[in-house]
Scaffold this active site. Sequence first.
Site, PDB file in Angstrom:
ATOM      1  N   LYS A  79      43.692 -44.032  20.281  1.00  0.00           N
ATOM      2  CA  LYS A  79      43.056 -42.985  19.454  1.00  0.00           C
ATOM      3  C   LYS A  79      43.713 -43.000  18.075  1.00  0.00           C
ATOM      4  CE  LYS A  79      42.103 -37.951  19.707  1.00  0.00           C
ATOM      5  NZ  LYS A  79      42.389 -36.730  20.482  1.00  0.00           N
ATOM      6  N   SER A 154      37.892 -34.285  21.294  1.00  0.00           N
ATOM      7  CA  SER A 154      37.947 -35.077  20.078  1.00  0.00           C
ATOM      8  C   SER A 154      38.108 -36.568  20.362  1.00  0.00           C
ATOM      9  CB  SER A 154      39.093 -34.616  19.195  1.00  0.00           C
ATOM     10  OG  SER A 154      40.316 -34.794  19.841  1.00  0.00           O
ATOM     11  N   SER A 178      40.689 -32.376  24.638  1.00  0.00           N
ATOM     12  CA  SER A 178      40.237 -33.590  23.948  1.00  0.00           C
ATOM     13  C   SER A 178      40.366 -34.886  24.706  1.00  0.00           C
ATOM     14  CB  SER A 178      40.974 -33.715  22.609  1.00  0.00           C
ATOM     15  OG  SER A 178      40.567 -32.674  21.754  1.00  0.00           O
TER      16      SER A 178
END
Lengths: 508, 496, 98
Positions: A79, A154, A178
């Site tokens: 990420k 997210s 997330s």
Amino acid sequence: MNLLRMTAAGLGEAMAAGVVSAREVTQAHLDQIEAVDSRVAAFLCRDGERALATAAAIDERRAAGEHLGPLAGVPLAMKDIFTYRGLPTTAGSRILEGWHPPYDSTTTTRLLDAGLVILGKTNLDEFAMGSSTENSGYQVTHNPWDLTRIPGGSGGGSAAALAAFEAPLAVGTDTGGSIRQPASVTGTVGVKPTYGGTSRYGVVAMASSLDTPGPCARTVLDAALLHEVIGGWDPRDSTSINAPVPPVVAAARRADVAGLRIGVVREFGGEGYAPGVERRFTEALAVLEGLGAEIVEVSCPHFDYALGAYYLIMPSEVSSNLARFDAMRYGLRVGDDGTRSTEEVMSLTRGTGFGAEVKRRIIIGTYALSSGYYDAYYGSAQKVRTLIKRDFDAAFEAVDVLVSPSTPTAAFRIGERADDPLAMYKADLCTIPSNMAGNCAISVPCGLADGLPVGLQVMAPPLADDRLYLVGAALENALAGRWGGLLLDTLAESPGGAWLGVAGEDGR
Amino acid sequence: MSEPLLDYDEALAAFDPVLGLEVHVELNTASKMFCGCANFFGSAPNTQTCPVCLGLPGSLPVVNAKAIESAIRIGLALGCDIAEWCRFARKNYFYPDMTKDFQTSQYDEPIAFDGRVELEVDGETYTIEIERAHMEEDAGKLLHLGGSTGRIGDAEYSLLDYNRAGTPLVEIVTRPIRGTGAKAPAVARAYVSWLRDLMLALGVSDVRMEQGSLRCDANVSLMPKGTSELGLRTETKNVNSLRSVERALTYEIRRQAAVLAAGGKVHQETRHWHEEGWTTPGRSKETAEDYRYFPEPDLVPVAPSREWVAELRATLPELPGLRRARLQADWGLGDREFADVVNAGALDLLEATVAAGCPAPAARKWWLTELARRANAAGVELAELAITPAQVAELQALVAGGTVNDLIARQVIDGVLAGEGSPAAVVAARGLAVVSDETALAEAVARAIAADPAAAAKIRDGKVAAIGALIGAVMREMRGQADAGRVRELVLEQLA
Amino acid sequence: MALTAADVGRLAELARVHLTPVELEHLAPQLDVILDAVASVSEVAGADVPPTSHALPLTNVFRPDVVTPSLPVADVLAGAPATEDDRFRVPRILGEES
């Protein structure tokens, strides 16, 4: 053998046995990214050359007789919120476009030390704020199950990369869900470890008291193996716990819930929850019961206030953590034409470089902390945190783990909630309480509703992360028995998933 | 540049000054407050920075144990209570010298609080109440360029060096100090001086005001005599020496008094002290800054055990008050004499001079008369004069040994201050040694007698007072380089 | 507790985030909705409930006072929008020094 369909554990074993080289494994995944990412848009950047070099080095070390860890040579998607020298770290924001950090996050170091091959950085909602990855300043990521739908947020990029078989492992961060919510809507496994169980050093901060880096994978065992690599005390992170990583791999292998007491949280259900989600959840409970677990209902009344408290604490910390993006030392600088003041340049840069959701939360946070409002907002929210912790503590007196749907609905369409922040926030209803209390939680696939994945969340007390894997693996094994494999295998073998090119033993 | 000022005595006749002093002490830890970058002054710009003190995205602070220890020791030495449990807090505001655009400080939970300091100024004792001592980090250093003053007001742009960012600071805040009357500036100076001595005794800082390792913000407001309502106060910054503390407060008292006497209102503002002798207002802000304090989520609470605090208490050295009492006794000085030494900022200098072998009364004499006169004339502190305590001791030895007399000694001082070398070197180079050649001296005496028969006659008649003229003549011829006592003896011998 | 565009403007100023007039108008009602939703929090948080700022009750986490290597100057300045003489260069500053 289809390298793309193999688990991380399987790949690790195959490489250790010399059946396949790390270079081949990495190349196969780079090829897959090349083939499908134009549709999925999971990756913000790829690091092909360096990844192949890393893989080659792993092969050399193995050839020299060195004994390497179980995940050495396994590719991973990261990420874009973890710093990694040699690649930009953008946190999904234009304000950090092109920023090359001069240091690696602790998580990055641990991954590299364990021999993992980082393929590239994945897309996220800007500064980890969102539940759909639509808030990214760069691109929208698409759910491989249905490209018109969101992959969650997210960390939608990491989850989509897994579901598109672009990587067998990923790392993300979970502040309000997330990792877990994207896992739920993509049919993958996502874990929020105990807060402090993984290091936040080198993770672009969103809400410091809530952010938790965690493992993402397609199977529970893979997630456990990755958890063991990234977990543990870090002296560079004052909030990290000085205790051994819980025995998560052993628990994932044991996968036995006989005699376990499982609590169903009454507050997580009813209005706002899609019927299909609740049905799959209830069926999964029956499976667990069939495996010997005892299911009881528990009530955690203050969980109803968790969303409100979260949307006060998180923006407050955000407003402070994002202040450093002021155009002075790095990142975007707008408006410096020789006539403007520093104050103006700061303001213009932040107005231009931050997206709408980020600005919304900064304003809320500034308000919640401002003089005269602290007690009513931030101060009160910190008290609700105590009440939530007490609810968890009381519940864990009666049961070993708690369960709920991971998120109230399956993947919604891209654009569906973009203009309704409050509706967007509700995707995190089930996941937020664990962040508020700091305990651990996992999302595992438990079925499809109208063809879209549904996730079941397991929650456990702080430092009892192994219980997550115990329950998760047990459920996964039982459901695999029914489905003939993983939920994602359904996608891989279906006509709708043909574009992924991973069907069958030999792949494309 | 100076604003209208009221005469000091007039001001003090109408108003009672109320002081508030905020002193920042830079700790002399090896590394910074929250990271391992080296903590020392004077390196090339941006060579002592890392992701943490630069506030790079993803960086996290970790507290320096030594800084906590120093803060606790400072608190104990100030007579404070040490918190059983306290936290760091974020003070949020935007400024380019702050890498995170918030300062990690302490807000409503300082590590030390409720202390007191007793000071003696001109024989009177004043009690200063310490509200709190807390820990915080320093900001980077700004250079303002493009304008003519080097100050922020007319700069075109600024440059930033973050070497100093993250340096550990302890901020010591007093409660309002009342009842000092006309002595207010002197009391303030004495307090800061005492704090300096304390930090040196504790070994926690090199407290060099000129380098910024000790900073003082001086607050003062005026209360009309007979009332008890506090007036609006000003805060004066850029007070970079003990002398400036006193001068800045004196100026502010006079300035505020002039404003109030003319029927005006004092603006509550921050002012900047100029060494030339005045303060100017900073830019006024429309609204007070809202710092949005909240507990620092990246750090965990500091809870010093009572055992640890007791251990640290045992490490406290002799405190300044005790040290002073001992020195005064050792040196055999009276209260008045000793107070003069302290007020002149000559305590350390005297101690070093005595340690170099000079008797205390002589050391005191040199520093407080001849050298103090020169320091005042040059507008500098005693410690800034280009003569060392060892050199003063050497000078005294030359005088005591008869090599030079008091008068010539002044020329020797001239030479040392001018950089000509040590006292002995100056005496040799300039040929200042008292003439000890008896023959030459006797010849000079004979010449003086021959030149002034009237005086000689008076002396033979028993009017010894006239000897002064003859001695004077000899001394002039010898350019002072003669022992006046020996000259007197020789005159009497020759006229006998 | 209605937030006007002016209120939002003041907060944006405090947060150094430039908002266009359109953004200001758009943001105020959105924030209102959110603030209404979170207002219930203060009802349930009684005076006797202590706040929690950390999930786990850690205290006294320190590091020894030891010097570790700093970043090379080139790395420090690498991403800077503007530099001069190994320092970060910024436009003229309006506010007085802290």
